[in-house]
Write an enzyme that holds these catalytic residues in place. Structure first.
Site, short mmCIF file in Angstrom:
data_model
loop_
_atom_site.label_atom_id
_atom_site.label_comp_id
_atom_site.label_asym_id
_atom_site.label_seq_id
_atom_site.Cartn_x
_atom_site.Cartn_y
_atom_site.Cartn_z
N PRO A 244 -4.58 -9.48 8.92
CA PRO A 244 -5.42 -10.03 7.85
C PRO A 244 -4.61 -10.90 6.88
O PRO A 244 -5.18 -11.74 6.19
CB PRO A 244 -5.97 -8.78 7.13
CG PRO A 244 -5.90 -7.69 8.15
CD PRO A 244 -4.67 -8.01 8.97
N GLU B 24 -4.43 -6.68 2.83
CA GLU B 24 -3.18 -7.31 3.24
C GLU B 24 -3.13 -8.79 2.89
O GLU B 24 -2.06 -9.33 2.57
CB GLU B 24 -2.96 -7.12 4.75
CG GLU B 24 -2.67 -5.67 5.16
CD GLU B 24 -3.88 -4.76 5.13
OE1 GLU B 24 -5.03 -5.27 5.06
OE2 GLU B 24 -3.71 -3.53 5.19
N GLN C 81 1.82 -2.12 5.79
CA GLN C 81 2.08 -0.74 6.20
C GLN C 81 2.49 -0.61 7.67
O GLN C 81 3.40 0.17 7.99
CB GLN C 81 0.86 0.10 5.88
CG GLN C 81 1.16 1.56 5.68
CD GLN C 81 0.12 2.25 4.83
OE1 GLN C 81 -1.03 2.37 5.21
NE2 GLN C 81 0.50 2.70 3.66
N PHE C 82 1.82 -1.33 8.54
CA PHE C 82 2.19 -1.37 9.96
C PHE C 82 1.91 -2.79 10.45
O PHE C 82 1.00 -3.45 9.95
CB PHE C 82 1.32 -0.40 10.78
CG PHE C 82 1.68 1.05 10.66
CD1 PHE C 82 2.53 1.66 11.59
CD2 PHE C 82 1.18 1.82 9.63
CE1 PHE C 82 2.86 2.99 11.48
CE2 PHE C 82 1.51 3.16 9.51
CZ PHE C 82 2.34 3.76 10.43
N GLU D 132 0.83 -1.20 0.00
CA GLU D 132 0.00 0.00 0.00
C GLU D 132 0.87 1.25 0.00
O GLU D 132 1.72 1.42 0.88
CB GLU D 132 -0.92 -0.03 1.24
CG GLU D 132 -1.92 -1.19 1.18
CD GLU D 132 -2.47 -1.61 2.55
OE1 GLU D 132 -2.32 -0.84 3.51
OE2 GLU D 132 -3.03 -2.71 2.64
N HIS E 181 -0.73 1.13 15.54
CA HIS E 181 0.46 1.59 14.83
C HIS E 181 1.73 1.39 15.65
O HIS E 181 2.80 1.84 15.25
CB HIS E 181 0.33 3.08 14.47
CG HIS E 181 -0.69 3.36 13.41
ND1 HIS E 181 -2.04 3.23 13.62
CD2 HIS E 181 -0.56 3.76 12.12
CE1 HIS E 181 -2.70 3.56 12.51
NE2 HIS E 181 -1.83 3.87 11.59
#
Ligand SMILES: Cc1ncc(C[n+]2csc(CCOP(=O)(O)OP(=O)(O)O)c2C)c(N)n1
Ligand SMILES: Cc1ncc(C[n+]2csc(CCOP(=O)(O)OP(=O)(O)O)c2C)c(N)n1
Ligand SMILES: [Mg+2]
Ligand SMILES: [Mg+2]
Lengths: 330, 345, 345, 330
Positions: free
Chosen positions: D93, D64, D86-87, D33, D133
């Site tokens: 998922p 994901e 991304q994190f 992403e 995050h």
């Protein structure tokens, strides 16, 4: 539970009885794949839909994240859902919902919203099943703050822990050892009772070595204790019953007495829950230890299929060998 | 903007169809949109001053957020995202809680009993199924409640969107899926998120009614949502609404849209501002004057400032308090850990 | 069976449209279907004798499995499920490997180099995205390869189905999504899996062409798949095919369909047997006689028996061998564990 | 690496350089992403799409599981995908794809098919980020047989480990400590080099206590060693760099010498990777231990948001206190 009526039941039957009882509370809803019409692939929910209707015992589409996520919404809005995931190897699509929502909503809202739900997951091997049907990945749940993780090893505990789990104000991951569903029968009270979450059971006292297990592996642990007894080694047998919150006091008190411990699980060794227990024992009882805490576990491999599965699952021999090794310690 | 969508109020403030609410109500909704904008700009400013954690502005999406909530009643649920503060506030989530959350404080989620609005979902896509669950609960409990879930275009790419839509269809839960298609999932434009011409094309695959609307048109939003809510409330099941709108600001205060889009496109959307449009309508209907506008603006500002003050007045958690809300009662393990923290700092 | 689907060969063996292949090829495909059925029945029998682990029969789905693979070429990929043994075999996966897998032996997956067929997916729904990946690789590598993925109606409920369809649409990968809608996901009938009238209704939501076909009609399967494969191969992107068929047997040998369905419905589908239908066509075209049928049956039987024999002749893994295939080279940790197993049994 | 050209780089820059290098192999594809046009939320892929095109550096939808699953398919078919999540809080998922397919295809096919891919996941807290995050859930990956798990703590290792990960014939989970992306610069060779997977680094020798850490926590570990030195306690500092396969020999040799160990991680304590390390140490070096192995970890709570996060992340004080406690042992 003296004087109560009891019935001889397998674990599957004990769970079925517990679920039937739970359904008498109207806020309880059971949902999962094939839980209704067929009564689940292990028949644990057998007959419940016929008795309580398709609104209370719900066959869902094949969608584990949806099952957990919907259960979460139901719970937040005041229901008491009991979700079934068909096998632990299929629980991972629902893992995000468990970690990011189920386990966190209470903290996220500082008690304003809660998710009192139970997720039942058959786990473990030993029946020569297909790939993904023998998994023992409890450690991915024990690591999640905000979850309780329960693993009965016998019918009587299964029903009592299930009742406690349904009554618990917080989410409970309820792991059911597939191999133990039908392998053992015992007298189980017909009336409602709770086996408290967070309390281990000392199944057998002993002064020489502490054997710590849970779930299906308790069978091998019990047998190993017999074998050890016949060699004059007194094994104290602890069935953890709950992994989180762990009954540290019971474990430590035992190891302080015996000076030796063997932890048994069928999950892969690296980062398995045995590491947590061993770490805790040496933290709290290092100076009592007369030998390293042994871990008898599955290996860091995919559970082999039917023809070679026996090389994976810890057997009585391995437990006995480990226990004997601890007695050779300094 | 594609033409194949419901529009009632043209950008110039004239009507194409019937207004779904009377002028007085329109003034109330206008007022709410203004509060949303004032809140939004205040938060962006506070973030720049270091008083808030990363903030996700919703400027340009006020018609969606206020309009979608307008038809709701007390027993209804709202399950929305980090970008839906105006909707959540309008549904009863206290503004002080919203701000508290943005300062980085879990007490943001500790809203009053009786307000059925979940704390904003930070993960994308996972929350829509919750609104299926809450709607399902309403159905089982027979309280007549409807669950509104709000999410972005990007969220429709997640598998959980699919499972939520499917469950809602299968169980005919009273759930309204309100998608704010604001053109972007961070840097990914809508066109690269899906090969479908429109997100509303997905609805049929779930056997669900779907409608694409002008999301900068308050009346279209109110009309579509009212219909969806009524359908849901009367047992007709879920509806999918795709509201075409635009994120005027950055994805969050940490984002630099210059890396992926031009100012021209954004400017065009600025000219289609949802608040201006309602103002033009009110003007044309003799229901607006400058002094009222000033009053509205002042009230909004006072309300936001008061909430900010209240939020900032709260002391952060002490060390011990961070252990307090994992379970109904902290476990022994947590109590031990609290002691360790006290002991070693 | 709903009428709104592609049919070429009627249940009575007469044509509604143009046969997509000539009579000789039809005889070959018939032969392959018979091999599939013989294999399937043999496996069910062996499972009852305890020689195989749980087995998932595909009786009734032979037209889907043989027909879908028929248009494929060597460089193409097949990514299918536990119920798709006939398709996998027809695509080159050796029968001995299929049986070995069913005995519970990882060497089932150890197929020859050059055969681009992945071992069957046991988890539902997770594998379709793999065919997006392999298709994507073909596109990047420019080898002209197409990826066929086969899955059931139940699998379309999983979030991964959605992400696979969406990625295929966005990246226009040469992927053919072949769904065998056999009416059941274990005990859940199709009608309770989705509120959509048909699974093919989902295709539009991904901007993907979709077609619903009679899955017990070999010609419909071949025609639809051929078109989809050609589209994919020529850069036209993915296609979704919903093939209406029926699982005649139990979900697996561990399942008892009597708990959730009547024999009548199954009997009706038995009368629509895909092999009988092609036989009727061959008969009508003077391309069938009993001696050839016997020959085909004998050959099939010999082939299956030989594969069984070869599979069962293989010794199970020794204790040490179970550690050998986790990494290209076993880690020290695994070597240590292998030693522990040797030491303690 | 003597005599080679070097450039001072942050970890983000070192990773960027490593990725640029990797892309010179045509089979390498980067997907995730916002990795393309924006260069990722941490700018680790900055400029790569401009240089190699949108076919090689691919912006994906927010999905994901799709990212991991597509990367799996690409890898099986001969590509070398590098996926970015991304994190870490958004990696769940994709967990099903990782466990059920990525980690298993080699075993499932007995080496016939493989999935040589890298999944890059920024992890950890300390920057006052929003919920989800700041996660440090490496233990859910270390428990999965068939995965390698790598965690650099500094720029030079980041580039070298990344190169090794891309070259590795098996799947590698590559964890990037968010807090360390820009906090430290060092001279990083411009040319290609590998830091071998599975080899820990003894950053500082010492005879009194072994401090074991990885990732972002290495900063606190290093500082704690300084503080201890000023109190006359010689701390041996080990940066694990790889969690799986764990460099057991290096850890054990050190503890055999010092007799004391402190393990540091920011992940929740229960079932964290520290348990595995502590269990291993007591297994292999019990009789050398002069005090219990200490674990200095995050707590069993959701990482608190910005205003209270400081109460979560292990600080220098906690590490020093734990180390001092070990020296008070018997
Ligand atoms: C599961 C998950 N993946 C990734 C992210 C990171 N992320 C935050 S917002 C966002 C884009 C979402 O786009 P959209 O759904 O259109 O909502 P918008 O931000 O435009 O309101 C992404 C990828 C996340 N929060 N959760
Ligand atoms: C992720 C996952 N969830 C659940 C299961 C258990 N399961 C095996 S087959 C099946 C039904 C699948 O139905 P469908 O996709 O229609 O395929 P069919 O069996 O009819 O061929 C289920 C639920 C599984 N294998 N994987
Ligand atoms: Mg958006
Ligand atoms: Mg099916």
């Amino acid at each position: 539970m003296n004087g109560q009526a009891t019935t001889e039941r397998t674990m599957a039957q004990a769970l079925n009885a517990g679920l039937r009882e739970a359904l008498s509370d109207e806020s309880v809803v059971i949902l999962g794949e094939d839980v209704g019409r067929t009564g689940g692939v292990f028949r644990v929910t057998d007959g419940l839909q016929a008795e309580y209707g398709a609104e209370r015992v719900v066959d869902t589409p094949v969608a584990e994240s949806g099952i957990v996520g919907a259960a979460f919404g139901l719970a937040v809005a005041g229901m008491r859902p009991i979700a079934e995931i068909q096998f632990m190897g299929f629980s991972y699509p629902g893992y995000d919902q468990v970690v990011n929502h189920v386990s966190r909503i209470r903290n996220r809202s500082r008690h304003r919203f809660t998710a009192p739900l139970v997720i039942r997951i058959p786990y473990g091997g030993g029946i020569g099943a297909a790939e993904h049907h023998s998994e023992s990945f409890e450690a991915i749940y024990t690591h999640v703050p905000g979850l309780k993780v329960v693993v009965p090893s016998r019918p009587i505990d299964a029903k009592g822990l299930l009742t406690a789990a349904v009554a618990d104000p917080d989410p409970v991951i309820f792991l059911e050892p597939i191999r133990a569903y039908r392998s053992m029968k015992e007298e189980v009270p017909d009336d409602s009772y709770e086996v408290p979450i967070g309390v281990a059971s000392i199944e057998r006292p002993g002064d020489d070595v502490t054997l710590i297990g849970y779930g299906a592996m308790m069978r091998e642990v019990r047998e190993a204790a017999e074998v050890l007894a016949s060699s004059g080694v007194g094994a104290e047998v602890i069935d953890l019953r709950t992994l989180v919150p762990l009954d540290v006091e019971t474990v430590i008190a035992s190891v302080q007495n015996t000076g030796r411990a063997v932890i048994v699980h069928e999950a892969p060794r690296t980062s398995g829950f045995g590491g947590e227990i061993a770490a805790t024992i040496q933290e709290r009882a290092l100076y009592s230890l007369r030998a390293p805490v042994e871990r008898v576990t599955g290996w860091d491999i995919v559970v082999p299929l039917r023809r070679a599965e026996k090389h994976y699952t810890p057997g009585v021999d391995r437990i006995v060998a480990a226990a004997m090794r601890t007695t050779e310690g300094h | 903007m594609p033409g194949d969508m419901l529009q009632i109020l043209r950008p110039d403030g004239t009507l194409v169809g019937d207004a779904p609410v009377d002028v007085d109500t329109t003034r109330d909704l206008y007022h709410a949109m203004v509060v949303g904008r004032v809140y939004d700009r205040k938060c962006t400013a506070m973030q720049k001053q270091g008083r808030l954690a990363t903030y996700a502005p919703f400027e340009g999406q006020e018609a969606c957020q206020i309009g979608a909530v307008a038809p709701l009643e007390e027993q209804d649920w709202v399950v929305a995202t980090y970008r839906d503060a105006a909707a959540m506030w309008f549904a009863g989530y206290p503004m002080v809680n919203l701000i508290l959350g943005r300062t980085g404080d879990e007490r943001g989620g500790q809203i009053p009993e009786g307000v059925n609005v979940l704390p904003p979902s930070i993960t994308v896509g996972g929350h829509m199924i919750h609104a299926v669950g809450t709607g399902w609960a309403s159905k089982l409990q027979g309280d007549g409640g409807v669950s509104l879930t709000m999410f972005g275009d990007g969220a429709t790419s997640e598998g959980d969107f699919h499972e939520a839509m499917n469950f809602a269809g299968v169980y005919q839960t009273p759930t309204v899926f309100f998608c704010q298609n604001n053109g972007w999932a961070i840097s990914l434009p809508f066109e690269q998120q899906t090969n479908a011409a429109a997100l509303v094309d997905k609805a049929i695959g779930y056997g669900m009614p779907g409608v694409r609307i002008d999301g900068n048109d308050l009346f279209a939003v109110v009309a579509a949502t009212t219909e969806a809510v009524e359908t849901a409330r009367s047992g007709g099941g879920p509806t999918f609404i795709e509201a075409m709108t635009y994120r005027i600001g950055p994805h969050t205060t940490a984002d630099d849209p210059g890396r992926y889009r031009t100012e021209e496109a954004t400017d065009e959307w600025r000219r289609s501002d949802p608040i201006d449009r309602v103002r033009a309508y009110l003007v044309a209907n003799d229901a607006w004057d400058q002094s009222w506008e000033d009053e509205v603006a002042d009230e909004a500002s006072d309300q936001v400032e008061a909430a900010v003050e209240e939020a900032e007045a709260l002391d952060p958690f002490t060390a011990g308090e961070v252990f307090d809300a994992m379970f109904a009662e902290p476990t022994q393990t947590l109590l031990d850990q609290r002691d360790m923290l006290r002991r070693d700092g």
